[in-house]
Design an enzyme around this catalytic site. Structure first.
Site: not given
Length: 426
Positions: A370-372
């Site tokens: 994940c990232c933002a």
């Protein structure tokens, strides 16, 4: 004991000198809000007010290693130096008169205090800055009832700076900011962020840092020149947050966010609170139509920063967090943290490390990368894993595989060039 032998005299000498210095000004300034006149004078709160002196000395005995002692002492010393500098550069005076105490059992405490503490050392409140540093030290070694007691007594000390008529309200948040800055300056683990400062030559980082600096400047201007509305001074909080983010892009890098195992240190959690809140809200707005992670291949999932419910619903065994600006959820899953700055293209070394983490974590079960937003940083990491694991024959194939499941992904020309460079090293 060596630190106390230094800090004790240093505290009284420097504090007394600042009082004398400010007293030489004919009209020291005052920052007070009209509503503060309704704050009652509560005589007995002089007890918790004075108790910080005892807490100060005992706090050194709670440190469990030489490194903890040194870190704690540096925080206290830094707070003292910065506060004294502010007292001398921006002299302020407390403007309320204390009511007569007659022969109250508390009068001796006030008399002793008046003999040393003149009403000049105001913003930022050194009392509050030291309290915050001490509170963190006591909380680190207390549990259960003792921790609740430490919290309660610290809250009484915080209130006492107002109810003993020692400080105006403006001194409290500025003192808290000073304490948080000292906690950030001397983190529990590792060295001070200034030791790793490297001025960035990346056009992306410099452009983004300049934008955050402009935002900080704009908030400051509105706070200080906003038609006299006192509530606008709260804009100094997001101004401080944006300034620190700008410095992270200019030179501190991801380390300036001080995340450990996916969670923020208490200092950055509060200093950056306005920025973190907006970053989280932004991540939810941009992903409102694609909130759920998607499986790319072989139990490797791609998505935005999840919540605890998302991790449980997806039955993920591990999480690879590639954000520097958001806090990862904690739970009965493994969290690996590789901090990458938002909107900055990762280099080949970062991509290789991310791919290696993905490979090591996938054996535990379903893995969420994940990232933002789950559109760029995490997508480039999964693409790197597809290439290094030979699940994709080319960069175009890797991007196509990801886009087939998550068409919102943004892997531009810079990402592709970096992935091609990584592929050449296979």
């Amino acid at each position: 004991m060596a630190w106390l032998l230094f800090l004790g005299p240093f505290f009284f000498l420097s504090y007394g000198f600042a009082n004398w210095w400010t007293a030489t000004f004919s009209h020291p300034g005052t920052v007070v809000f009209a509503w503060e006149s309704s704050i009652p004078f509560v005589a007995w709160t002089i007890i918790p007010y004075w108790s910080i002196d005892l807490s100060y000395g005992l706090s050194f005995l709670l440190c469990r290693s030489r490194d903890e002692v040194d870190c704690h002492a540096r925080r206290l010393c830094s707070a003292q130096v910065i506060a004294i500098t502010c007292f001398m550069a921006f002299p302020l005076r407390f403007s309320f008169e204390k009511p007569p105490l007659d022969d109250s059992i508390y009068s001796a405490f006030y008399t002793a205090l008046a003999g040393f503490d003149k009403p000049f050392n105001q913003a930022p409140s050194l009392h509050i800055a030291l309290l915050l540093i001490l509170w963190v030290r006591y909380r680190a070694v207390s549990h259960g009832v003792l921790r609740h007691l430490a919290d309660f007594w610290s809250f009484l000390i915080l209130l006492s700076v107002l109810t003993t008529y020692q400080h105006h309200f403006i001194d409290v948040p500025t003192g808290a900011l000073l304490g948080l800055f000292c906690l950030w300056l001397w983190p529990d683990q590792g060295s001070t962020p200034f030791s790793c400062w490297r001025f960035s030559t990346s056009p992306e980082r410099l452009r983004l840092g300049t934008r955050y600096l402009a935002g900080a400047t704009l908030c400051t201007v509105f706070a200080l020149f906003g038609d006299g509305h006192g509530w606008l001074l709260w804009l100094l909080w997001p101004a401080t947050a944006l300034l620190l983010v700008a410095l992270n892009y200019f030179g501190f890098g991801p380390d300036g966010f001080q995340k450990c195992e996916g969670r923020f240190a208490i200092s950055t959690r509060w200093i950056l609170a306005p920025y973190i809140a907006m970053a989280w809200l932004n991540s939810r707005i941009w992903t409102i139509r694609c909130p759920h992670p998607v499986e790319i291949v072989d139990g490797i999932w791609l998505g935005r920063m999840p919540g605890r419910k998302d991790m449980r619903d997806g039955r993920f065994e591990s999480l690879l967090d590639l954000t520097a600006e958001l806090s990862a959820p904690s739970g009965d899953w493994t969290v690996h943290y590789l901090p990458w700055l938002d909107l900055v293209t990762p280099d080949a070394t970062q991509l290789r490390m991310a791919a290696q983490h993905i490979e090591s974590l996938r054996s535990q079960g379903p893995l969420l990368v994940c990232c933002a937003l789950g559109f760029s940083r995490s997508a480039s990491a999964v693409a790197a894993w597809l290439l290094l694991g030979r699940h994709a024959a080319s960069v175009d194939d890797a991007v196509t595989m990801i886009a087939a499941h998550r068409p919102q992904c943004v892997l531009g020309m810079k990402h592709r060039k970096t992935l091609e460079k990584l592929q050449l090293t296979m």
